[in-house]
Design an enzyme around this catalytic site. Structure first.
Site, PDB file in Angstrom:
ATOM      1  N   ASP A  33      -6.073 -11.767   4.099  1.00 15.63           N
ATOM      2  CA  ASP A  33      -7.387 -11.320   3.635  1.00 15.63           C
ATOM      3  C   ASP A  33      -7.529  -9.813   3.810  1.00 15.63           C
ATOM      4  O   ASP A  33      -7.851  -9.331   4.904  1.00 15.63           O
ATOM      5  CB  ASP A  33      -8.487 -12.035   4.432  1.00 15.63           C
ATOM      6  CG  ASP A  33      -8.671 -13.479   4.009  1.00 15.63           C
ATOM      7  OD1 ASP A  33      -8.870 -13.714   2.796  1.00 15.63           O
ATOM      8  OD2 ASP A  33      -8.617 -14.365   4.873  1.00 15.63           O
ATOM      9  N   GLY A 140     -15.971 -12.020   3.481  1.00 16.20           N
ATOM     10  CA  GLY A 140     -16.190 -10.969   4.467  1.00 16.20           C
ATOM     11  C   GLY A 140     -15.883 -11.386   5.893  1.00 16.20           C
ATOM     12  O   GLY A 140     -15.504 -10.553   6.710  1.00 16.20           O
ATOM     13  N   GLY A 143     -15.019 -18.312   9.546  1.00 20.51           N
ATOM     14  CA  GLY A 143     -15.915 -19.112  10.383  1.00 20.51           C
ATOM     15  C   GLY A 143     -17.295 -19.375   9.803  1.00 20.51           C
ATOM     16  O   GLY A 143     -18.199 -19.783  10.525  1.00 20.51           O
ATOM     17  N   ASP A 171     -11.581 -21.331  -0.859  1.00 21.67           N
ATOM     18  CA  ASP A 171     -11.516 -20.458   0.322  1.00 21.67           C
ATOM     19  C   ASP A 171     -12.887 -20.327   0.978  1.00 21.67           C
ATOM     20  O   ASP A 171     -13.824 -19.818   0.373  1.00 21.67           O
ATOM     21  CB  ASP A 171     -11.004 -19.073  -0.131  1.00 21.67           C
ATOM     22  CG  ASP A 171     -10.777 -18.117   1.036  1.00 21.67           C
ATOM     23  OD1 ASP A 171     -11.005 -18.501   2.196  1.00 21.67           O
ATOM     24  OD2 ASP A 171     -10.360 -16.974   0.759  1.00 21.67           O
ATOM     25  N   GLY A 193      -8.857 -20.874   7.760  1.00 26.69           N
ATOM     26  CA  GLY A 193      -8.744 -19.860   8.809  1.00 26.69           C
ATOM     27  C   GLY A 193      -9.010 -20.509  10.152  1.00 26.69           C
ATOM     28  O   GLY A 193      -8.096 -20.871  10.885  1.00 26.69           O
ATOM     29  N   SER A 194     -10.304 -20.731  10.437  1.00 22.57           N
ATOM     30  CA  SER A 194     -10.695 -21.324  11.718  1.00 22.57           C
ATOM     31  C   SER A 194     -10.017 -22.668  11.946  1.00 22.57           C
ATOM     32  O   SER A 194      -9.573 -22.961  13.055  1.00 22.57           O
ATOM     33  CB  SER A 194     -12.210 -21.546  11.753  1.00 22.57           C
ATOM     34  OG  SER A 194     -12.871 -20.421  11.274  1.00 22.57           O
TER      35      SER A 194
HETATM   36  C1  DX5 Z   1     -13.417 -14.934   3.881  1.00 21.20           C
HETATM   37  C2  DX5 Z   1     -11.913 -15.031   3.722  1.00 21.20           C
HETATM   38  C3  DX5 Z   1     -11.385 -16.356   4.122  1.00 21.20           C
HETATM   39  C4  DX5 Z   1     -11.598 -16.715   5.574  1.00 21.20           C
HETATM   40  C5  DX5 Z   1     -11.481 -18.199   5.737  1.00 21.20           C
HETATM   41  O1  DX5 Z   1     -13.846 -13.728   3.399  1.00 21.20           O
HETATM   42  O2  DX5 Z   1     -11.547 -14.814   2.375  1.00 21.20           O
HETATM   43  O3  DX5 Z   1     -10.006 -16.481   3.757  1.00 21.20           O
HETATM   44  O4  DX5 Z   1     -10.711 -16.085   6.445  1.00 21.20           O
HETATM   45  O5  DX5 Z   1     -11.837 -18.542   7.040  1.00 21.20           O
HETATM   46  P1  DX5 Z   1     -12.503 -19.947   7.377  1.00 21.20           P
HETATM   47  O6  DX5 Z   1     -11.513 -20.998   6.997  1.00 21.20           O
HETATM   48  O7  DX5 Z   1     -12.736 -19.868   8.849  1.00 21.20           O
HETATM   49  O8  DX5 Z   1     -13.776 -20.066   6.579  1.00 21.20           O
HETATM   50 ZN    ZN Z   2      -9.427 -15.346   1.705  1.00 18.24          ZN
END
Ligand code: DX5
Ligand code: ZN
Length: 215
Positions: A33, A140, A143, A171, A193-194
């Site tokens: 990211d 941005g 979580g 995403d 992510g999380s």
């Molecule tokens: C947000 C990012 C995502 C984010 C996803 O701006 O593009 O890729 O890191 O994180 P989670 O899975 O925790 O929502």
């Molecule tokens: Zn992303």
């Protein structure tokens, strides 16, 4: 369902010990990211850090550029040979030219849309795209909670790309509680992510997400 694990959700300094042990069987893509502090409030990292991450893993890279000037930024990632380079539809009027340039340089083209951005913005350049990334949070930060209207948009996107080879990636706010539903709607790749990095073992967490889809 393939998992694209976003390293935004873990301290970058820990990746040197985390990533080398993880197999592509467990995590399909490393989601990078890139944030410029302009299109989105925060600055994350750029091409130099991405190049360091690449040295740590054989897992293909999925670069998500949340930047105001993609024409300027995209070429900086060509030498990393990512599987996907994704830029935001909201940030350019020259999506066709940029998409052609990405393909010419050996990566697949992704286009990202924020939750509030209509699909109609990209319907005229579908032949130039390999992947649509639907944001299910405002970009941005990691979580955040999944924006519910995303489910309807996924259905609309699936209809729009029917009969093409374009992949659908989602995403933001994806985890064990909703990944099965995304799978059932035909999502090909989920960014997590999380759900992958926040606690426990990343490879195991990713395997578990894939398992939930199959169960
Ligand atoms: C947000 C990012 C995502 C984010 C996803 O701006 O593009 O890729 O890191 O994180 P989670 O899975 O925790 O929502
Ligand atoms: Zn992303």
């Amino acid at each position: 369902m393939k998992i694209s694990a976003s390293v935004l959700a873990t301290p970058i300094t820990g990746l040197g010990s985390l990533l080398p042990g993880i197999s592509v069987e467990d995590i399909d893509y490393i989601h990078l990211d890139v944030m410029d502090g302009n299109f989105v409030p925060q600055i994350s990292f750029g091409e130099a850090i991405c190049a360091e991450v690449k040295k740590l893993t054989e897992i293909p890279l999925d670069v998500h550029l949340m930047v105001r000037s993609p024409e300027q930024e995209v070429p900086k990632y060509y030498s990393l040979k990512p599987d996907f380079i994704t830029f935001h539809a909201e940030t350019t009027s020259f999506g066709v030219r940029l998409a052609e340039d990405i393909r010419k340089n050996g990566s697949k083209v992704g286009i990202a849309l924020n939750p509030g951005t209509p699909l109609s913005l990209i319907e005229n350049y579908l032949p130039y795209l390999d992947l649509i990334l639907l944001m299910t949070v405002d970009p941005g930060f990691y979580g955040q909670s999944f924006v519910k209207s995303g489910l309807r948009k996924i259905e609309q996107a699936k209809k729009m790309i029917e009969g093409t080879s374009i992949l659908l990636e989602v995403d933001g706010g994806v985890g064990p509680g909703n990944i099965r539903e995304l799978h059932n709607l035909g999502v090909n790749i989920s960014v997590a992510g999380s759900a992958v990095f926040k606690s426990g073992n990343p490879a195991e967490n990713s395997r578990n997400l894939k398992h939930i889809c199959k169960a």
